[in-house]
Design a protein around this motif. Sequence first.
Motif, PDB file in Angstrom:
ATOM      1  N   CYS A 141       0.880  -1.200  -0.125  1.00  0.00           N
ATOM      2  CA  CYS A 141       0.012   0.420  -0.298  1.00  0.00           C
ATOM      3  C   CYS A 141       0.757   1.236  -0.040  1.00  0.00           C
ATOM      4  O   CYS A 141       0.832   1.854   0.790  1.00  0.00           O
ATOM      5  CB  CYS A 141      -0.871   0.041   1.548  1.00  0.00           C
ATOM      6  N   THR A 195      -1.609  -1.715  -4.215  1.00  0.00           N
ATOM      7  CA  THR A 195      -2.276  -1.501  -4.793  1.00  0.00           C
ATOM      8  C   THR A 195      -2.301   0.392  -5.453  1.00  0.00           C
ATOM      9  O   THR A 195      -1.363   0.189  -5.615  1.00  0.00           O
ATOM     10  CB  THR A 195      -3.036  -0.459  -3.125  1.00  0.00           C
ATOM     11  N   ASN A 233      -4.523   5.312  -4.309  1.00  0.00           N
ATOM     12  CA  ASN A 233      -5.156   5.514  -3.067  1.00  0.00           C
ATOM     13  C   ASN A 233      -5.790   4.667  -2.155  1.00  0.00           C
ATOM     14  O   ASN A 233      -6.350   5.210  -0.841  1.00  0.00           O
ATOM     15  CB  ASN A 233      -5.302   6.982  -2.751  1.00  0.00           C
ATOM     16  N   GLU A 234      -4.820   3.363  -2.474  1.00  0.00           N
ATOM     17  CA  GLU A 234      -6.083   2.210  -1.681  1.00  0.00           C
ATOM     18  C   GLU A 234      -7.417   2.131  -1.934  1.00  0.00           C
ATOM     19  O   GLU A 234      -7.767   0.949  -1.767  1.00  0.00           O
ATOM     20  CB  GLU A 234      -5.635   2.255  -0.058  1.00  0.00           C
ATOM     21  N   ASN A 235      -7.655   2.693  -2.584  1.00  0.00           N
ATOM     22  CA  ASN A 235      -9.341   2.115  -2.930  1.00  0.00           C
ATOM     23  C   ASN A 235      -9.534   1.041  -3.701  1.00  0.00           C
ATOM     24  O   ASN A 235     -10.967   0.624  -3.467  1.00  0.00           O
ATOM     25  CB  ASN A 235     -10.547   3.389  -4.023  1.00  0.00           C
ATOM     26  N   ASN A 269     -14.639   4.894   2.074  1.00  0.00           N
ATOM     27  CA  ASN A 269     -12.944   4.942   3.668  1.00  0.00           C
ATOM     28  C   ASN A 269     -12.455   3.917   3.063  1.00  0.00           C
ATOM     29  O   ASN A 269     -11.695   3.745   3.796  1.00  0.00           O
ATOM     30  CB  ASN A 269     -13.960   5.169   4.384  1.00  0.00           C
ATOM     31  N   ASN A 270     -12.435   3.568   1.842  1.00  0.00           N
ATOM     32  CA  ASN A 270     -11.780   1.758   1.857  1.00  0.00           C
ATOM     33  C   ASN A 270      -9.751   2.195   2.248  1.00  0.00           C
ATOM     34  O   ASN A 270      -9.021   3.713   1.236  1.00  0.00           O
ATOM     35  CB  ASN A 270     -11.254   1.793   0.900  1.00  0.00           C
ATOM     36  N   CYS A 271      -9.496   2.067   2.818  1.00  0.00           N
ATOM     37  CA  CYS A 271      -7.856   2.197   3.403  1.00  0.00           C
ATOM     38  C   CYS A 271      -7.363   0.985   4.031  1.00  0.00           C
ATOM     39  O   CYS A 271      -8.466   0.104   4.798  1.00  0.00           O
ATOM     40  CB  CYS A 271      -8.048   3.262   3.940  1.00  0.00           C
ATOM     41  N   VAL A 310      -7.752  10.739   6.839  1.00  0.00           N
ATOM     42  CA  VAL A 310      -7.422   9.506   7.681  1.00  0.00           C
ATOM     43  C   VAL A 310      -8.421   9.712   9.362  1.00  0.00           C
ATOM     44  O   VAL A 310      -8.751   8.715   9.941  1.00  0.00           O
ATOM     45  CB  VAL A 310      -5.824   9.600   8.989  1.00  0.00           C
ATOM     46  N   SER A 357     -11.672   7.808   9.375  1.00  0.00           N
ATOM     47  CA  SER A 357     -11.546   6.260   9.187  1.00  0.00           C
ATOM     48  C   SER A 357     -11.019   5.926  10.628  1.00  0.00           C
ATOM     49  O   SER A 357     -11.273   5.237  11.167  1.00  0.00           O
ATOM     50  CB  SER A 357     -10.157   5.806   8.347  1.00  0.00           C
TER      51      SER A 357
END
Length: 243
Positions: free
Chosen positions: A10, A30, A33-35, A97-99, A135, A138
């Motif tokens: 990531c 990834t 942005n990690e989505n 908010n996928n992270c 952040v 999250s």
Amino acid sequence: MKKLLTIVVCGGNLGELAENPYDEVEFLYTENNENDIPSLLKQAKGKYIYLLPSGYSLCDLHMMVSVLGDKDSDLVSFSHGTAAKNSLFKGLNFKDNNCAFLFDVFSALEAKSITKTLYTPVCKSGEDAKFDEGVKESILIACAEFKKVKAKLSKEVYAHVSDMLISMLTEFYILAMLAIRGGEYSADKLTEFDAKLKGEIVLFLALEKRFPVTKLEKLREKKFKISIFTAKKFKKYLTKKDA
């Protein structure tokens, strides 16, 4: 072919290990942005999944493989980060908010058992930690879910997730205060976040008790505006943390 370990990179750094010498390990990367983490997790063939965060490098893959080889706990924690069983990620999707942080927390909340180790297969890559206001949403999502399910967790998993949340909160507050000092963030916004966190009183009090360098209560009294000396201490703490 089933693998022992899937490492989802990531934004982290593989260092000298970009050439994977292990048949039982796969790397997934990834983008956006990690989505795309949910789609990568569906592809993962590993018994365990480790999310390698930005700002960290994989420095001892052999150690990680050796440790995981004879383990069957739902979670295996290292000095930084945790390998979680593939099955714990099933159904996790946080839309906007996928992270990596949320996937780490929510997969841990599904766990029944954990093996804790002090091994350090992952280390800081030398990059300075960067403040990311996004952040905070999250963090609040993770804190609310922890509050909802904490009574059902084993003592060991409860302590592990609590440590994860306190660590993330500590870094967020420190980076936010450094950003405030640099004129890049508003003290009012951190005060607003702090008020929301008070709704998760157990974590709120734990953060006060474990906050490094100086007392968090005094920082609140000063509306989170720090001196140059405190700023230097914070930067030194970030440099040493998880080194």
